[in-house]
Write an enzyme that holds these catalytic residues in place. Sequence first.
Site, PDB file in Angstrom:
ATOM      1  N   GLU A 171       8.913   9.891  -0.941  1.00 12.08           N
ATOM      2  CA  GLU A 171       8.163  10.882  -1.711  1.00 12.08           C
ATOM      3  C   GLU A 171       8.922  12.202  -1.629  1.00 12.08           C
ATOM      4  O   GLU A 171       9.254  12.637  -0.522  1.00 12.08           O
ATOM      5  CB  GLU A 171       6.778  11.111  -1.093  1.00 12.08           C
ATOM      6  N   SER A 196       3.990  14.023   6.662  1.00 10.80           N
ATOM      7  CA  SER A 196       3.242  13.132   5.790  1.00 10.80           C
ATOM      8  C   SER A 196       2.046  13.841   5.180  1.00 10.80           C
ATOM      9  O   SER A 196       1.322  13.236   4.398  1.00 10.80           O
ATOM     10  CB  SER A 196       2.790  11.911   6.582  1.00 10.80           C
ATOM     11  N   HIS A 251       9.690  12.639   2.303  1.00  5.93           N
ATOM     12  CA  HIS A 251       8.764  11.795   3.066  1.00  5.93           C
ATOM     13  C   HIS A 251       9.101  10.304   2.960  1.00  5.93           C
ATOM     14  O   HIS A 251       8.889   9.680   1.914  1.00  5.93           O
ATOM     15  CB  HIS A 251       7.320  12.055   2.572  1.00  5.93           C
ATOM     16  N   ASN A 280      -0.351   9.084   1.192  1.00  4.32           N
ATOM     17  CA  ASN A 280      -1.374   9.212   2.238  1.00  4.32           C
ATOM     18  C   ASN A 280      -2.720   9.695   1.713  1.00  4.32           C
ATOM     19  O   ASN A 280      -3.747   9.447   2.334  1.00  4.32           O
ATOM     20  CB  ASN A 280      -0.874  10.111   3.357  1.00  4.32           C
TER      21      ASN A 280
HETATM   22  N1  CAA Z   1      14.739  -2.217  10.628  1.00  2.30           N
HETATM   23  C1  CAA Z   1      15.406  -3.108   9.858  1.00  2.30           C
HETATM   24  N2  CAA Z   1      14.812  -4.168   9.271  1.00  2.30           N
HETATM   25  C2  CAA Z   1      13.507  -4.379   9.528  1.00  2.30           C
HETATM   26  C3  CAA Z   1      12.747  -3.511  10.338  1.00  2.30           C
HETATM   27  C4  CAA Z   1      13.415  -2.366  10.890  1.00  2.30           C
HETATM   28  N3  CAA Z   1      12.778  -1.479  11.639  1.00  2.30           N
HETATM   29  N4  CAA Z   1      11.474  -3.970  10.381  1.00  2.30           N
HETATM   30  C5  CAA Z   1      11.430  -5.090   9.633  1.00  2.30           C
HETATM   31  N5  CAA Z   1      12.655  -5.337   9.111  1.00  2.30           N
HETATM   32  C6  CAA Z   1      13.032  -6.387   8.159  1.00  2.30           C
HETATM   33  C7  CAA Z   1      13.156  -7.741   8.761  1.00  2.30           C
HETATM   34  O1  CAA Z   1      14.423  -7.962   9.292  1.00  2.30           O
HETATM   35  C8  CAA Z   1      12.878  -8.641   7.563  1.00  2.30           C
HETATM   36  O2  CAA Z   1      14.047  -8.743   6.758  1.00  2.30           O
HETATM   37  P1  CAA Z   1      14.266  -9.950   5.662  1.00  2.30           P
HETATM   38  O3  CAA Z   1      13.309  -9.684   4.540  1.00  2.30           O
HETATM   39  O4  CAA Z   1      15.686  -9.788   5.253  1.00  2.30           O
HETATM   40  O5  CAA Z   1      13.983 -11.222   6.371  1.00  2.30           O
HETATM   41  C9  CAA Z   1      11.841  -7.877   6.780  1.00  2.30           C
HETATM   42  O6  CAA Z   1      11.956  -6.500   7.199  1.00  2.30           O
HETATM   43  C10 CAA Z   1      10.456  -8.353   7.058  1.00  2.30           C
HETATM   44  O7  CAA Z   1      10.211  -8.276   8.459  1.00  2.30           O
HETATM   45  P2  CAA Z   1       9.521  -9.400   9.329  1.00  2.30           P
HETATM   46  O8  CAA Z   1       9.865 -10.754   8.802  1.00  2.30           O
HETATM   47  O9  CAA Z   1       9.806  -9.120  10.779  1.00  2.30           O
HETATM   48  O10 CAA Z   1       7.979  -9.118   9.213  1.00  2.30           O
HETATM   49  P3  CAA Z   1       7.030  -9.121   7.969  1.00  2.30           P
HETATM   50  O11 CAA Z   1       7.449 -10.036   6.887  1.00  2.30           O
HETATM   51  O12 CAA Z   1       5.700  -9.265   8.586  1.00  2.30           O
HETATM   52  O13 CAA Z   1       7.174  -7.636   7.376  1.00  2.30           O
HETATM   53  C11 CAA Z   1       6.733  -5.317   7.279  1.00  2.30           C
HETATM   54  C12 CAA Z   1       7.040  -6.498   8.185  1.00  2.30           C
HETATM   55  C13 CAA Z   1       7.916  -5.025   6.385  1.00  2.30           C
HETATM   56  C14 CAA Z   1       6.487  -4.133   8.205  1.00  2.30           C
HETATM   57  C15 CAA Z   1       5.478  -5.663   6.390  1.00  2.30           C
HETATM   58  O14 CAA Z   1       4.423  -6.117   7.192  1.00  2.30           O
HETATM   59  C16 CAA Z   1       4.978  -4.495   5.569  1.00  2.30           C
HETATM   60  O15 CAA Z   1       5.515  -4.186   4.513  1.00  2.30           O
HETATM   61  N6  CAA Z   1       3.913  -3.824   6.055  1.00  2.30           N
HETATM   62  C17 CAA Z   1       3.346  -2.654   5.399  1.00  2.30           C
HETATM   63  C18 CAA Z   1       4.169  -1.459   5.723  1.00  2.30           C
HETATM   64  C19 CAA Z   1       3.616  -0.211   5.081  1.00  2.30           C
HETATM   65  O16 CAA Z   1       2.632  -0.181   4.383  1.00  2.30           O
HETATM   66  N7  CAA Z   1       4.300   0.901   5.372  1.00  2.30           N
HETATM   67  C20 CAA Z   1       3.890   2.193   4.891  1.00  2.30           C
HETATM   68  C21 CAA Z   1       3.082   2.838   5.943  1.00  2.30           C
HETATM   69  S1  CAA Z   1       2.521   4.404   5.404  1.00  2.30           S
HETATM   70  C22 CAA Z   1       3.750   5.425   5.781  1.00  2.30           C
HETATM   71  O17 CAA Z   1       4.741   5.099   6.354  1.00  2.30           O
HETATM   72  C23 CAA Z   1       3.509   6.810   5.357  1.00  2.30           C
HETATM   73  C24 CAA Z   1       2.953   7.689   6.378  1.00  2.30           C
HETATM   74  O18 CAA Z   1       3.209   8.859   6.291  1.00  2.30           O
HETATM   75  C25 CAA Z   1       2.007   7.251   7.420  1.00  2.30           C
END
Ligand code: CAA
Length: 291
Positions: A152, A119, A140, A190
């Site tokens: 990315e 990342s 990424h 990031n």
């Molecule tokens: N595998 C499969 N499906 C998953 C899953 C997984 N690991 N995690 C969640 N889901 C699915 C759920 O089944 C659900 O599906 P539907 O839309 O079909 O119902 C959907 O994702 C939403 O999940 P939840 O209802 O359980 O929970 P939520 O609505 O609170 O969403 C989330 C959870 C998708 C994580 C949301 O909170 C979100 O988008 N958060 C921000 C995530 C983010 O910013 N990620 C980037 C981080 S930075 C990064 O990754 C880069 C780095 O290098 C650090």
Amino acid sequence: MTIERVGVIGAGQMGNGIAHVCALAGYDVVMNDVNGDALTAAVELIGRNMDRQVAREKISQEDRDAAMARISTTGTLAELGQADLVIEAATEREAVKDAIFAELVPHLKPETILTSNTSSISITRLASKTDRPEKFMGFHFMNPVPVMSLVELIRGIATDEETFKACQDVVERLDKTAATAEDFPAFIVNRILMPMINEAVYVLYEGVGNVKSIDKAMKLGTNHPMGPLELADFIGLDTCLAIMNVLHDGLADTKYRPCPLLTKYVEAGWLGRKAGRGFYDYRGDEPVPTR
Ligand code: CAA
């Protein structure tokens, strides 16, 4: 070249998500980790995450079963030798990644594309220590990989066009969208996200808000799905700190200095969700703020 067999190194939260989406897209996946228990746990978690997708009618039971059958595991890097594409998603420490590539490269076919899910670490520098800088890319994914549509793609200084195009094709087959970033510290996502999270920790450190008010303010005030502290716990506070250090060292600007409170949480081993405690305590039924 056609890519059919993908090697994934690292069975952590990113590695298991990458194996999940590659297998669903029809690739044969070989997952590697030094820790056999981590491999077993990763395959179980992939199964559970796919079950969730079946329950929500995102995929069929047949798709799920076929994808699971395409995933195999190994504790030996040499067994990734037949892969057409390798995606390294091991610990975010350069020395660890260098050691993995050094051990892996003698077993690879000459045409195999080598990528890192890093990342923040320089793709050019990682590539320069392998035998194939022109076939090396940054690949990424975002967490959770099965849900987030972005990948990315980062070219090193030597990456050739054929390699870049092949990786773009893989992103399309995964049904995701690529954003291309130049190889500078922490790339695009990031470079922007981590200073925001770090600033949220400063806001907490300075007492401007508490954990709950900071997350509530950003969720409801800017329509983010998670507040910055909740998101930091989700990503892992050790990863957040490592990325801030890469920005601070690589861009030599004090605006990227990691908040001392972030360092303190990491030193305590309060690394977020994966450790059961971070800015929230996850050990009970509901997450409870720790400040
Ligand atoms: N595998 C499969 N499906 C998953 C899953 C997984 N690991 N995690 C969640 N889901 C699915 C759920 O089944 C659900 O599906 P539907 O839309 O079909 O119902 C959907 O994702 C939403 O999940 P939840 O209802 O359980 O929970 P939520 O609505 O609170 O969403 C989330 C959870 C998708 C994580 C949301 O909170 C979100 O988008 N958060 C921000 C995530 C983010 O910013 N990620 C980037 C981080 S930075 C990064 O990754 C880069 C780095 O290098 C650090």
